[in-house]
Enzyme design. Structure first.
Site, PDB file in Angstrom:
ATOM      1  N   ASN A  54     -51.309-138.615 -36.168  1.00  0.00           N
ATOM      2  CA  ASN A  54     -52.206-139.335 -35.263  1.00  0.00           C
ATOM      3  C   ASN A  54     -51.390-140.022 -34.178  1.00  0.00           C
ATOM      4  OD1 ASN A  54     -51.359-141.012 -37.425  1.00  0.00           O
ATOM      5  ND2 ASN A  54     -53.127-142.353 -37.260  1.00  0.00           N
ATOM      6  N   GLU A  56     -51.950-142.805 -31.208  1.00  0.00           N
ATOM      7  CA  GLU A  56     -52.867-143.809 -30.654  1.00  0.00           C
ATOM      8  C   GLU A  56     -52.497-144.140 -29.214  1.00  0.00           C
ATOM      9  OE1 GLU A  56     -52.772-146.918 -33.625  1.00  0.00           O
ATOM     10  OE2 GLU A  56     -53.995-145.706 -34.998  1.00  0.00           O
ATOM     11  N   CYS A  65     -56.761-138.255 -33.901  1.00  0.00           N
ATOM     12  CA  CYS A  65     -56.453-138.118 -35.326  1.00  0.00           C
ATOM     13  C   CYS A  65     -55.440-136.983 -35.545  1.00  0.00           C
ATOM     14  CB  CYS A  65     -57.719-137.776 -36.114  1.00  0.00           C
ATOM     15  SG  CYS A  65     -58.928-139.100 -36.221  1.00  0.00           S
ATOM     16  N   GLU A  67     -55.537-134.530 -37.687  1.00  0.00           N
ATOM     17  CA  GLU A  67     -56.168-133.214 -37.856  1.00  0.00           C
ATOM     18  C   GLU A  67     -56.551-132.630 -36.506  1.00  0.00           C
ATOM     19  OE1 GLU A  67     -56.906-136.135 -39.222  1.00  0.00           O
ATOM     20  OE2 GLU A  67     -58.100-135.937 -41.040  1.00  0.00           O
ATOM     21  N   CYS A  98     -62.001-138.217 -41.284  1.00  0.00           N
ATOM     22  CA  CYS A  98     -63.186-138.760 -40.611  1.00  0.00           C
ATOM     23  C   CYS A  98     -64.180-137.638 -40.309  1.00  0.00           C
ATOM     24  CB  CYS A  98     -62.795-139.502 -39.342  1.00  0.00           C
ATOM     25  SG  CYS A  98     -62.410-138.443 -37.942  1.00  0.00           S
ATOM     26  N   CYS A 101     -63.263-135.148 -37.523  1.00  0.00           N
ATOM     27  CA  CYS A 101     -62.242-134.179 -37.955  1.00  0.00           C
ATOM     28  C   CYS A 101     -62.844-133.123 -38.871  1.00  0.00           C
ATOM     29  CB  CYS A 101     -61.084-134.891 -38.639  1.00  0.00           C
ATOM     30  SG  CYS A 101     -60.036-135.755 -37.450  1.00  0.00           S
TER      31      CYS A 101
END
Ligand code: THU
Length: 142
Positions: A54, A56, A65, A67, A98, A101
């Site tokens: 991930n 940010e 994310c 994935e 999530c 994803c």
């Protein structure tokens, strides 16, 4: 030897090695805001390996994310189908991807896709995409 989803066979040693490989890249996650590293290791239908973490951003909503980082990378190199996806994080239990994803994983998965959710302690559980995203919206619905 574990037969998974009726097709792919993995030994405990292979599972352990893939989990180690995913955990090894957790340190590369760029998570100054959440401090919640996530890593994904993907093997495509050609047996090629891709990695993602991930990433940010100071503009929080732009974070991506792990994935959804690894899948576009694999697609760029010609990936058609996910054979194996390992997702890991610093959670006490195997990490739970999530919803966004799950939808993106679903686009490149079929019933034979093996999804290993795990954590830093290597506690893991193996899932199919249908278990993670039942009654999903997909290309066949269009
Ligand atoms: N995160 C992932 O990378 N994958 C998931 O499936 C769940 C959440 C990231 C996004 C954000 O950088 C951090 O974890 C905390 O939500």
């Amino acid at each position: 030897m574990k037969e998974i989803n009726g097709k792919m066979k993995l030994t405990e040693e292979e599972i352990s090695r893939y989990i180690d490989e995913a955990n090894d890249i957790l340190k590369n996650a760029y998570v100054p805001y959440s401090k919640f590293p996530v890593a994904a290791l993907l093997i495509d239908e050609q047996g090629r390996k891709f990695r993602g973490v991930n990433v940010e951003n100071a503009s929080y909503g732009l974070g991506i994310c792990a994935e959804r980082n690894v899948i576009p990378t694999a697609v760029t190199e010609g990936m058609k189908k996910i054979k194996l996806l390992v997702v890991t994080g610093g959670t006490p239990e195997p990490i739970s991807p999530c919803g966004a994803c799950r939808q993106v994983i679903s686009e490149f998965s079929d019933k034979d896709t093996v999804i290993i959710l795990t954590n830093k302690d290597k506690k893991y559980k193996i899932w199919s995409i249908n278990e993670l995203l039942p009654y999903s919206f997909g290309p066949d619905d269009l």
